[in-house]
Design a protein around this motif. Sequence first.
Motif, mmCIF file in Angstrom:
data_model
loop_
_atom_site.group_PDB
_atom_site.id
_atom_site.type_symbol
_atom_site.label_atom_id
_atom_site.label_comp_id
_atom_site.label_asym_id
_atom_site.label_seq_id
_atom_site.Cartn_x
_atom_site.Cartn_y
_atom_site.Cartn_z
ATOM 1 N N THR A 1 0.821 -1.216 0.000
ATOM 2 C CA THR A 1 0.000 0.000 0.000
ATOM 3 C C THR A 1 0.854 1.264 0.000
ATOM 4 O O THR A 1 0.523 2.246 -0.664
ATOM 5 N N HIS A 2 1.937 1.258 0.786
ATOM 6 C CA HIS A 2 2.835 2.421 0.840
ATOM 7 C C HIS A 2 4.147 1.970 1.457
ATOM 8 O O HIS A 2 4.273 0.849 1.948
ATOM 9 N N MET A 3 5.132 2.865 1.435
ATOM 10 C CA MET A 3 6.496 2.433 1.727
ATOM 11 C C MET A 3 6.872 2.513 3.212
ATOM 12 O O MET A 3 8.041 2.353 3.552
ATOM 13 N N HIS A 4 5.923 2.714 4.100
ATOM 14 C CA HIS A 4 6.270 2.706 5.531
ATOM 15 C C HIS A 4 6.768 1.324 5.960
ATOM 16 O O HIS A 4 6.279 0.300 5.490
ATOM 17 N N SER A 5 7.718 1.344 6.913
ATOM 18 C CA SER A 5 8.401 0.102 7.278
ATOM 19 C C SER A 5 7.467 -0.947 7.882
ATOM 20 O O SER A 5 7.703 -2.147 7.719
ATOM 21 N N ASP A 6 6.396 -0.523 8.571
ATOM 22 C CA ASP A 6 5.515 -1.553 9.152
ATOM 23 C C ASP A 6 4.757 -2.328 8.077
ATOM 24 O O ASP A 6 4.143 -3.354 8.363
ATOM 25 N N HIS A 7 4.842 -1.863 6.817
ATOM 26 C CA HIS A 7 4.183 -2.558 5.703
ATOM 27 C C HIS A 7 5.179 -3.294 4.797
ATOM 28 O O HIS A 7 4.769 -4.010 3.884
ATOM 29 N N THR A 8 6.467 -3.064 5.044
ATOM 30 C CA THR A 8 7.472 -3.590 4.109
ATOM 31 C C THR A 8 8.639 -4.311 4.784
ATOM 32 O O THR A 8 9.503 -4.851 4.095
ATOM 33 N N ASP B 1 -5.160 9.219 1.549
ATOM 34 C CA ASP B 1 -4.500 10.368 2.166
ATOM 35 C C ASP B 1 -3.725 9.962 3.419
ATOM 36 O O ASP B 1 -4.280 9.922 4.521
ATOM 37 N N HIS B 2 -2.460 9.650 3.215
ATOM 38 C CA HIS B 2 -1.593 9.279 4.344
ATOM 39 C C HIS B 2 -0.435 10.284 4.414
ATOM 40 O O HIS B 2 0.681 9.942 4.728
ATOM 41 N N HIS B 3 -0.757 11.537 4.081
ATOM 42 C CA HIS B 3 0.232 12.608 4.066
ATOM 43 C C HIS B 3 1.098 12.583 5.334
ATOM 44 O O HIS B 3 0.556 12.452 6.409
ATOM 45 N N GLY C 1 -5.400 0.378 3.304
ATOM 46 C CA GLY C 1 -4.057 0.883 3.554
ATOM 47 C C GLY C 1 -4.118 1.912 4.671
ATOM 48 O O GLY C 1 -5.157 2.077 5.324
ATOM 49 N N ASP C 2 -3.021 2.625 4.886
ATOM 50 C CA ASP C 2 -3.014 3.669 5.919
ATOM 51 C C ASP C 2 -3.571 4.948 5.313
ATOM 52 O O ASP C 2 -3.100 5.403 4.273
ATOM 53 N N THR C 3 -4.547 5.534 5.987
ATOM 54 C CA THR C 3 -5.145 6.759 5.442
ATOM 55 C C THR C 3 -5.925 7.507 6.503
ATOM 56 O O THR C 3 -6.467 6.895 7.428
HETATM 57 ZN ZN LIG Z 1 1.870 4.247 7.185
#
Ligand SMILES: [Zn+2]
Length: 337
Positions: free
Chosen positions: A63-70, A196-198, A219-221
């Motif tokens: 979903t996005h490149m944050h470490s808790d997802h990758t 929107d996970h700005h 995802g995170d939003t």
């Molecule tokens: Zn995140």
Amino acid sequence: MHAITLGTAGGPVWWGHDEIDAGICTAVVVDGRVYLVDFGYGAGRQLRSAGYTFGSVEALFITHMHSDHTVDLSSLFLFARNEIGQRKVRIFGPGDRGKLPPLTPLAKEVPKPVNPESPVPGITETFDRLMRSYSTDINDRIFDYGAPSPATKFDVRDIRLPGAVPFDPNENVAPDMEPFVVFEDERVSVKAILVDHHPTAPAYAFRFDSKYGSVVISGDTGYCQNTINISRGCDILLHEAINLDVVAQQAITTYPNEQVRASVMSHHSRAHTTAKDAGRIAQKAGVGTLVLHHLVPANAPSESWQTAAEEFDGSLVIAEDLGVICVHAKAKNSVVE
Ligand SMILES: [Zn+2]
Ligand SMILES: [Zn+2]
């Protein structure tokens, strides 16, 4: 078709309790084939605990490149290559952010970023760099006994936005849009939309449609119109949720500086969604079952997530690690096992 909440904890944290043991990772299973979303801490182990190996996995969506997802991507290409067989697992995720995020007004000077020549890479570059950092291990096996390079087992692609979407990673992270197709096979069609996970951008929600029904993963939003757009009429919406009261309480010790703490809390309220707002989104989108996952913090009182039901008429599930939610169990029969 069903979803398995392999790991349900959000945030870059080790938990290690019996009941909270894994970072965020969700499986969507269609006719026995597995489509994963995100690959947080313990994802590979959780997949096995659910009864699958990577031999069953068709594709992974980040979903996005944050470490808790990758964070477990390295274990994925190092440990899974022998399970995959003579084919490639497809991996889709965000492309390069394009520029650094805006600098906090609290900064006294402009900091030097890590890896300034490419400070905000997307999934393709990240995966490639991770693999290169393990070259001693990988080359050892290639040269010693002819093991295949993990590079031959994965087909990694940056998601490309449709040209007309006026996306900007700092100014316009989630312009109002319709979902677009990123992957299709004979079982599923997978669509993505910006959320929107700005300041993290691009960040995506994904929707899986099959002949059995549909599953959406937010995802995170923060609260976002695009999450409603992609969730319309779906059977299951897995939405992230944050408990801001508990986070604020815990932040007192983690961030003793009051200004920093205020800034952290402002990020959390902007970039994440309360259970109540997740309920509001599910209601507006007319979803069948709302599953709250990516719980932040994962050790918030479980009853606190029930506030989603104040806004949502459908079936509400508070996800647990290794929970199973069936698409056909649209109204009352959804259970977490
Ligand atoms: Zn995140
Ligand atoms: Zn997260």
